[in-house]
Design a protein around this motif. Structure first.
Motif, PDB file in Angstrom:
ATOM      1  N   ALA A 286       0.824  -1.215   0.000  1.00 13.07           N
ATOM      2  CA  ALA A 286       0.000   0.000   0.000  1.00 13.07           C
ATOM      3  C   ALA A 286       0.853   1.259   0.000  1.00 13.07           C
ATOM      4  CB  ALA A 286      -0.932  -0.005   1.213  1.00 13.07           C
ATOM      5  N   VAL A 287       2.028   1.188   0.633  1.00 12.84           N
ATOM      6  CA  VAL A 287       2.873   2.373   0.771  1.00 12.84           C
ATOM      7  C   VAL A 287       3.416   2.850  -0.573  1.00 12.84           C
ATOM      8  CG1 VAL A 287       4.946   3.297   1.918  1.00 12.84           C
ATOM      9  CG2 VAL A 287       3.485   1.663   3.109  1.00 12.84           C
ATOM     10  N   ARG A 288       3.562   1.935  -1.532  1.00 14.94           N
ATOM     11  CA  ARG A 288       4.164   2.313  -2.807  1.00 14.94           C
ATOM     12  C   ARG A 288       3.150   2.850  -3.816  1.00 14.94           C
ATOM     13  NH1 ARG A 288       5.726  -2.827  -6.610  1.00 14.94           N
ATOM     14  NH2 ARG A 288       6.559  -1.077  -7.789  1.00 14.94           N
ATOM     15  N   GLN A 289       1.849   2.792  -3.494  1.00 13.91           N
ATOM     16  CA  GLN A 289       0.814   3.191  -4.438  1.00 13.91           C
ATOM     17  C   GLN A 289       0.721   4.717  -4.533  1.00 13.91           C
ATOM     18  OE1 GLN A 289      -0.438   0.607  -6.151  1.00 13.91           O
ATOM     19  NE2 GLN A 289       0.837  -0.636  -4.762  1.00 13.91           N
ATOM     20  N   THR A 290       0.286   5.176  -5.694  1.00 19.58           N
ATOM     21  CA  THR A 290       0.093   6.621  -5.901  1.00 19.58           C
ATOM     22  C   THR A 290      -1.367   6.985  -6.134  1.00 19.58           C
ATOM     23  OG1 THR A 290       0.570   6.337  -8.259  1.00 19.58           O
ATOM     24  CG2 THR A 290       2.412   6.952  -6.823  1.00 19.58           C
ATOM     25  N   ASP A 291      -2.199   5.994  -6.464  1.00 23.53           N
ATOM     26  CA  ASP A 291      -3.633   6.217  -6.626  1.00 23.53           C
ATOM     27  C   ASP A 291      -4.301   6.011  -5.268  1.00 23.53           C
ATOM     28  OD1 ASP A 291      -6.492   5.321  -7.043  1.00 23.53           O
ATOM     29  OD2 ASP A 291      -6.000   5.886  -9.094  1.00 23.53           O
ATOM     30  N   LEU A 292      -5.138   6.947  -4.861  1.00 25.97           N
ATOM     31  CA  LEU A 292      -5.759   6.873  -3.543  1.00 25.97           C
ATOM     32  C   LEU A 292      -6.581   5.601  -3.375  1.00 25.97           C
ATOM     33  CD1 LEU A 292      -6.965  10.556  -2.948  1.00 25.97           C
ATOM     34  CD2 LEU A 292      -4.864   9.451  -2.165  1.00 25.97           C
TER      35      LEU A 292
END
Length: 773
Positions: A286-292
């Protein structure tokens, strides 16, 4: 209970009609009242003295398959989540979805899904549960692919369907084995026979098949890959399916069957291991995601893994913590999905790299996000419900007994996963609402959402706060009953915020906050670790490769027999029927030949049969189209004569009419076809055709003889003879059967004949008109 399941389906029938006036009244307004009424109705069952309720509606009683509904604490918890959050999602969608959308389709799919989920959690019959289970897969497929003009929506819908249906079919296999072992289709009946199940030779296989269904539906590692792609659905769908309902169906399944498997060692090993790995991997990714929505998707995966792990622990404390976190997760995650929808709706993007400083423009939304993310992170504040269930999780993990590696590793993995949970929660809130803003780069100028869109997340956040301040408000009258359904040893224990500085769960929480804060503040310096793990490895790539290979090999295999030749198709169909049927009959000893109780043959019967055989064989050697049709007619008329000889004039007349109509059709059609030409075929083709034709004919003959020679059941003829006059008012038994006993069947036969006659009449008229011109 049955009204709660079928009310949404009944309303769904009228939604297309109601959607026609969406310009005046949003379709969601009509839909909103159904889940609200269901919620209010079932909320009346909350109380310390609640007792399970049963209802039964007959469906297929001869097979033990009925609509058996069972409402206990566990199903009550899920019914209230499905209906309560369902009502809030519908209200939210009224303001989120534009009236130009296909609202009729959207709400039909949503109501289908709601009914299916209610059916899953209320069903006591395993096969009825499976029926509703697959309906959730179908309706979620339609909801995820609602914006079907987008390729990613279609891809996500297909992915979710393939993975969850695969799990559902596996689960069905487990249910069938459970039914064979226990002799009942009732889940409560199976729970009453725990010893029989635990002593079964199929125990491990049953467990694995059922867990496959649960793991695929609740997005457990490695089946979690469908959930992030399902975020292509509209935000109301994500808020409903992926925080409170569909993904929790797998959690419900494990919880429902826990009383059966909880004492089985492999249940603890598999469920706990898969749960804790899913929790850790989901939080880490989850930490690497950029889409909310992607952040929330992996967050959901992680939180579901946490609940699954607690169910695997099998202790009373873990059972209570699991049901408590099911409730808490639905409140804060549902609100965060709605907040994400508001951000997307009011800024035009969900990319966290383009967002920042929105607290100034959207203070109300920021406040909601603050409570939601901090509760999700398990921040030790007394007004956040997420902290309480996280503490109970830590306590259950720390109290695991055993010297095996898994029992010792779980507390450390729980802390590790929770650290990343803290990081992505802070990343979500501070990345969106604090720092410098990029208003000039946003598709829309940000502003606060209309109050209508804020009502639903406000109610959910109020739930977060109220449960946090008064946790015992939902404890004894509500959660305890749900925990007892999972583990009968669960007892009432007051939930407290403070347990002292030396409390192990509190120390674990402090470690999470301390290390989590450090990792959050230095996030940009260590995120290169994702280049190593997972690096280029991707389960999504493995899925895409598998689907691509299945498509290519399927196409290659299909092209081998889809040649466009009707002769080839008939050869394959008849050949397959011959091989499969003959093999099964031989294996099961199905061929039985007995000439007892048979009548003598007359010379007239023998003569007619010989004529039929001559007609059938002569067809093979006829070179003229019209002659072939006439020769085939000999076979049909010969069969009519046999019916007349056997004193069945009604059937004989029917056969005569059908044969006449068929010959007329054939004559009119074949007149326009090329003349029959003798084909030069290889010896291999001739031999294969001979084997298929003779084999199929022999098989049908043997089946007919076997059917006559076998008396497994009492003859139904006695029933017809006894009741034809009493029920049908006629002495002619055949007529009563055709007109009364099989009235609908006869009606459709007449309809077919009528259509055929009209077709013949039409062809004749066309021919006459052509000749006249």
């Amino acid at each position: 209970m049955i009204y709660a399941i079928f009310a949404p389906l009944i309303l769904a029938l009228f939604v297309p009609l109601l959607s026609r006036i969406k310009d005046k009244i949003h379709t969601g307004i009509f839909v909103f009242f159904i889940p609200l009424i269901i919620f209010i109705s079932f909320a009346s069952h909350i109380g310390r003295n609640f007792q399970p309720i049963r209802e039964t509606v007959n469906w297929i009683p001869s097979m033990g398959i009925n609509f058996d509904f069972y409402l206990d604490g566990l199903s009550l918890l899920f019914v209230l989540l499905i209906s309560g959050i369902g009502a809030l999602v519908v209200l939210y969608s009224v303001f989120y979805l534009n009236k130009s959308e296909k609202l009729g389709s959207f709400y039909v799919y949503l109501l289908m899904f709601m009914a299916a989920m209610l059916g899953v959690v209320l069903s006591d019959n395993v096969f009825v549960l499976y029926t509703f289970w697959e309906l959730t897969s179908i309706s979620s497929f339609l909801l995820i692919g609602y914006w079907n003009f987008k390729e990613r929506s279609r891809y996500g819908a297909q992915k979710s369907m393939l993975i969850t249906v695969f799990g559902g079919l596996s689960m069905l296999g487990g249910f069938i084995l459970l039914t064979l072992v226990t002799g009942t289709t009732s889940i409560q009946g199976m729970i009453a026979q725990v010893d029989s199940i635990l002593n079964s030779d199929y125990l491990l296989l049953i467990l694995l098949l059922i867990l496959l269904g649960a793991f695929t539906k609740s997005a457990q590692f490695p089946f979690h890959i469908w959930l992030p792609d399902a975020m292509e659905a509209p935000t109301p769908v994500s808020a409903y399916l992926h925080s409170a309902t569909m993904v929790k169906a797998g959690i419900f399944l494990v919880a429902r069957f826990s009383p059966i498997f909880a004492t089985y060692e492999w249940f603890f090993i598999i469920v706990s291991l898969v749960g804790i790995v899913t929790m850790s991997w989901g939080a880490y990714m989850a930490v690497r995601q950029t889409d909310l929505k992607a952040i929330l998707a992996f967050s959901t995966i992680s939180q579901l893994g946490m609940i699954m792990a607690m169910l695997g622990f099998g202790t009373e404390a873990a059972a209570f913590a699991a049901v408590f976190h099911i409730l808490n997760h639905a409140t804060f995650k549902g609100s965060l999905f709605m907040v994400t929808g508001i951000i997307d709706h009011e800024t035009g993007t969900r990319d966290i790299r383009k967002l920042g400083g929105l607290m100034t423009f959207m203070p109300m939304t920021a406040t909601l996000a603050l409570f939601g993310t901090f509760s999700m992170a398990g921040v030790p504040l007394p007004f956040l419900n997420g902290f309480y269930s996280k503490e109970l999780f830590f306590g259950a993990a720390a109290d695991l007994e055993g010297i095996d590696l898994l029992s010792q590793a779980i507390p450390y993995l729980a802390v590790l996963a929770s650290i990343f949970t803290f990081v992505y929660s802070m990343y979500y809130f501070f990345g969106v609402f604090t720092g410098s803003n990029h208003v000039d780069k946003l598709p829309k100028k940000p502003h606060e959402a209309p109050i209508g869109m804020l009502i639903s997340p406000i109610i959910l956040i109020l739930g977060v706060i109220l449960i946090g301040i008064f946790p015992d408000m939902v404890n004894a009258p509500f959660l305890l009953h749900a925990a007892e359904a999972v583990n009968s040893g669960a007892e009432f224990a007051s939930i407290h915020y403070w347990h002292g500085w030396d409390s192990t769960p509190f120390i674990m929480s402090l470690i999470v906050v301390a290390i989590g804060t450090l990792l959050f503040l230095t996030r940009k310096k260590w995120t290169m670790v994702y280049n190593v793990l997972p690096g280029k490895l991707s389960l999504n790539k493995a899925y895409d490769w598998l689907i691509d290979k299945v498509d290519s090999y399927s196409e290659a295999i299909t092209n081998t027999y889809m040649t466009g030749s009707l002769k080839t198709y008939m050869a394959l169909i008849l050949g397959a029927m011959f091989v499969v049927t003959t093999a099964i009959m031989i294996i099961t000893g199905g061929f039985t030949i007995s000439f007892a109780d048979t009548a003598d043959l007359s010379s007239l019967e023998i003569s007619v049969v010989i004529i039929i055989i001559i007609g059938a064989v002569a067809t093979l050697f006829t070179k003229n189209n019209l002659a072939a049709i006439l020769v085939v007619g000999i076979v049909g008329y010969g069969v009519s004569m046999l019916f007349a000889i056997y004193r069945a004039p009604d059937i004989a007349l029917t056969q005569l009419v059908i044969e006449t109509v068929s010959i007329a059709l054939f004559l009119l059609c074949f007149y326009h076809l090329p003349k029959m030409e003798k084909r030069v075929e290889s010896a291999r083709t001739i031999s294969l055709n001979l084997i298929i034709s003779v084999g199929f004919g022999a098989m049908m003959t043997l089946i007919g003889i076997s059917a006559h020679s076998t008396n497994w059941f009492d003859s139904i003829s006695d029933y017809f003879l006894e009741t034809s006059y009493k029920l049908g008012g006629g002495d002619n038994v055949v007529n009563v059967i055709l007109v009364d006993m099989r009235g609908l069947d006869t009606l459709f036969e007449i309809t077919v004949l009528g259509i055929a006659a009209l077709a013949v009449f039409g062809l004749i008229k066309m021919t006459k008109n052509k000749e006249a011109k």
